[in-house]
Design a protein around this motif. Structure first.
Motif, short mmCIF file in Angstrom:
data_model
loop_
_atom_site.label_atom_id
_atom_site.label_comp_id
_atom_site.label_asym_id
_atom_site.label_seq_id
_atom_site.Cartn_x
_atom_site.Cartn_y
_atom_site.Cartn_z
N GLU A 1 -54.63 25.54 -57.73
CA GLU A 1 -53.34 25.54 -57.04
C GLU A 1 -53.07 24.24 -56.30
N ASP A 2 -54.13 23.55 -55.85
CA ASP A 2 -53.92 22.30 -55.11
C ASP A 2 -53.69 21.09 -56.03
N GLY A 3 -53.63 21.31 -57.35
CA GLY A 3 -53.39 20.23 -58.30
C GLY A 3 -54.65 19.62 -58.89
N SER A 4 -55.80 19.97 -58.33
CA SER A 4 -57.05 19.45 -58.89
C SER A 4 -57.41 20.24 -60.14
N GLY A 5 -58.57 19.98 -60.69
CA GLY A 5 -59.00 20.68 -61.88
C GLY A 5 -58.70 19.89 -63.15
N TRP A 6 -58.78 20.56 -64.28
CA TRP A 6 -58.65 19.89 -65.57
C TRP A 6 -58.20 20.87 -66.65
N ILE A 7 -57.80 20.30 -67.76
CA ILE A 7 -57.47 21.07 -68.96
C ILE A 7 -58.44 20.62 -70.04
N THR A 8 -59.09 21.58 -70.68
CA THR A 8 -60.04 21.27 -71.74
C THR A 8 -59.33 21.35 -73.09
N LEU A 9 -59.51 20.30 -73.88
CA LEU A 9 -58.96 20.23 -75.23
C LEU A 9 -60.10 20.03 -76.21
N ALA A 10 -59.80 20.19 -77.48
CA ALA A 10 -60.74 19.83 -78.55
C ALA A 10 -60.02 18.87 -79.48
N ASP A 11 -60.74 17.83 -79.92
CA ASP A 11 -60.16 16.89 -80.88
C ASP A 11 -60.07 17.57 -82.25
N PRO A 12 -59.55 16.91 -83.27
CA PRO A 12 -59.38 17.56 -84.57
C PRO A 12 -60.66 18.11 -85.21
N GLU A 13 -61.83 17.62 -84.79
CA GLU A 13 -63.08 18.17 -85.33
C GLU A 13 -63.77 19.10 -84.35
N GLY A 14 -63.11 19.45 -83.24
CA GLY A 14 -63.65 20.44 -82.32
C GLY A 14 -64.45 19.90 -81.16
N ASN A 15 -64.53 18.58 -80.99
CA ASN A 15 -65.25 18.00 -79.86
C ASN A 15 -64.43 18.16 -78.59
N GLU A 16 -65.07 18.68 -77.53
CA GLU A 16 -64.35 18.90 -76.28
C GLU A 16 -64.06 17.61 -75.54
N LEU A 17 -62.95 17.62 -74.81
CA LEU A 17 -62.60 16.56 -73.89
C LEU A 17 -61.81 17.22 -72.77
N CYS A 18 -61.87 16.64 -71.60
CA CYS A 18 -61.14 17.19 -70.46
C CYS A 18 -60.14 16.16 -69.97
N VAL A 19 -58.95 16.64 -69.61
CA VAL A 19 -57.92 15.78 -69.04
C VAL A 19 -57.80 16.16 -67.57
#
Length: 135
Positions: free
Chosen positions: A101-119
Motif C-alpha cells: 500500500e505504501d508503494g514499495s514492493g515489486w511485480i514478478t515477471l517471467a521472460d519468454p523462456e520462464g526466467n523470473e525478474l522483478c520490477v
C-alpha cells in the motif's frame, strides 16, 4: 585480493532470441563486430557503457523450478506499472504482484523462456537508498 563480475550467464533454449529480448527490455545492445545471430549457441549483450554484460548459452535442459538467481530491475524514467506494461507487450508474463500500500514492493515477471525478474518501484517514485555509495 578482489574479484569483479565479468558477466551474468543465463541458460537458454534459444540464446539468440533471449539475447534480443533482454537487449530490447534493458536498452542494451550486442557487439556490432560480433553480432548475435540465429543458431549461435552463445550470445552476449552489453550495457550502454559496455561494463555490464549478459551472456545467453544454449542448453537442452528445461527450466523446472524457480530460478536461484534473478534480476531486480528499477525503472529509471517511467513508473513501475508503465515498465511492466512495456515488458508484457514485449513477451513477458506476470507471475506475481508483491506491491504494498505504501508503494514499495515489486511485480514478478517471467521472460519468454520462464526466467523470473522483478520490477521494483521506479527511481522517480523513491529516493535512492544507495546514493551515499556513489563517489
Amino acid at each position: 585480493m578482489a574479484l569483479r563480475i565479468s558477466h551474468l550467464t543465463f541458460d537458454a533454449h534459444d540464446a539468440n532470441a533471449q539475447a534480443h529480448w533482454w537487449a530490447e527490455a534493458l536498452g542494451w545492445s550486442e557487439d556490432p563486430e560480433d553480432p548475435n545471430l540465429p543458431g549461435h549457441e552463445e550470445c552476449m549483450i552489453f550495457a550502454p557503457d559496455g561494463r555490464q554484460r549478459l551472456l545467453f548459452i544454449e542448453v537442452g535442459d528445461d527450466k523446472v523450478v524457480k530460478n536461484r538467481l534473478h534480476l531486480d530491475l528499477v525503472p529509471t524514467d517511467v513508473s513501475r506499472e508503465a515498465e511492466v506494461e512495456r515488458l508484457v507487450a514485449l513477451g513477458a508474463t506476470q507471475v506475481g504482484d508483491h506491491r504494498r500500500e505504501d508503494g514499495s514492493g515489486w511485480i514478478t515477471l517471467a521472460d519468454p523462456e520462464g526466467n523470473e525478474l522483478c520490477v521494483l518501484r521506479s527511481e522517480l517514485d523513491r529516493p535512492d537508498p544507495y546514493a551515499h555509495l556513489v563517489h
